[in-house]
Motif scaffolding. Sequence first.
Motif, PDB file in Angstrom:
ATOM      1  N   ASP A 196       9.347 -72.693 -93.048  1.00  0.00           N
ATOM      2  CA  ASP A 196      10.193 -73.817 -93.462  1.00  0.00           C
ATOM      3  C   ASP A 196      10.183 -74.981 -92.478  1.00  0.00           C
ATOM      4  O   ASP A 196      10.712 -76.044 -92.785  1.00  0.00           O
ATOM      5  CB  ASP A 196      11.628 -73.340 -93.707  1.00  0.00           C
ATOM      6  CG  ASP A 196      12.231 -72.678 -92.481  1.00  0.00           C
ATOM      7  OD1 ASP A 196      11.544 -71.839 -91.855  1.00  0.00           O
ATOM      8  OD2 ASP A 196      13.383 -72.999 -92.130  1.00  0.00           O
ATOM      9  N   ASP A 241       6.828 -66.327 -92.184  1.00  0.00           N
ATOM     10  CA  ASP A 241       7.979 -66.543 -91.311  1.00  0.00           C
ATOM     11  C   ASP A 241       9.126 -65.685 -91.858  1.00  0.00           C
ATOM     12  O   ASP A 241       9.277 -65.545 -93.067  1.00  0.00           O
ATOM     13  CB  ASP A 241       8.353 -68.037 -91.351  1.00  0.00           C
ATOM     14  CG  ASP A 241       9.581 -68.342 -90.517  1.00  0.00           C
ATOM     15  OD1 ASP A 241       9.776 -67.702 -89.459  1.00  0.00           O
ATOM     16  OD2 ASP A 241      10.350 -69.239 -90.918  1.00  0.00           O
ATOM     17  N   GLY A 249      12.559 -66.052 -90.954  1.00  0.00           N
ATOM     18  CA  GLY A 249      13.792 -66.813 -91.164  1.00  0.00           C
ATOM     19  C   GLY A 249      13.573 -67.969 -92.116  1.00  0.00           C
ATOM     20  O   GLY A 249      13.235 -69.075 -91.720  1.00  0.00           O
TER      21      GLY A 249
HETATM   22 CA    CA Z   1      12.081 -70.424 -90.163  1.00  0.00          CA
END
Ligand code: CA
Length: 222
Positions: free
Chosen positions: A5, A48, A50
Amino acid sequence: MLVEDNAELVDDVTAFFREEGYVMETAFTLQEAREKVGVYSYDLVILDLGLPDGDGLELLEDMQRDQPQVAVLILTARDALDVKVQGLEQGADDYITKPFHKAELNARVHSILRRKVAGGRQKLTFNEIALDLNEKKVTVYDQELSLTRKEYDLLLFLIYNKDRLLTKESIAEHLWGDHIDQADNFDFIYNHIKNLRRKIGQAGGHNYIRSMYGMGYKFVTE
Ligand code: CA
């Protein structure tokens, strides 16, 4: 595909791998990644943990169930050992902790793909044709061919899938990426096939690549 993100990191890593010659796709959320994994086929997902709408491990779980052949490299800022162990136990192939050097990420990606996609082999041979998977070089009767990167990738894709019909769509998606499925036609693939055949032929190699009229291509072994 990179699932991450952080836009800056995505740009950076994507540019790096494109430079290395990979076809790179991206997803910024768990939802987007799920949709893409459901529609397209990837060799490797850099994941990823998170993500804004959930935990990357959820995607890992889905993928282990639905498409265990796809390699997964976990990307995590969490230095907690238990998260890494959990990821590896759930079937991830490797992990890397942020911040990382791109050369390190590249080395891991390379080693996973070699292990997973090429079964750990450095060389792939079929009769008179030999591919050096590290150097990305092809020889026919020990004579090195001068191939473009697309021609090399195309030959590798055909040989991995020998005796299997590859549709023009699947070839386009594998070599050019997701968005190619919006192309009006796939005639451009024919030019790459034609050049590849010519180069193999000039070195004295056989023509193993058959056109399956209106459908696609097949690397035939007999
Ligand atoms: Ca992240």
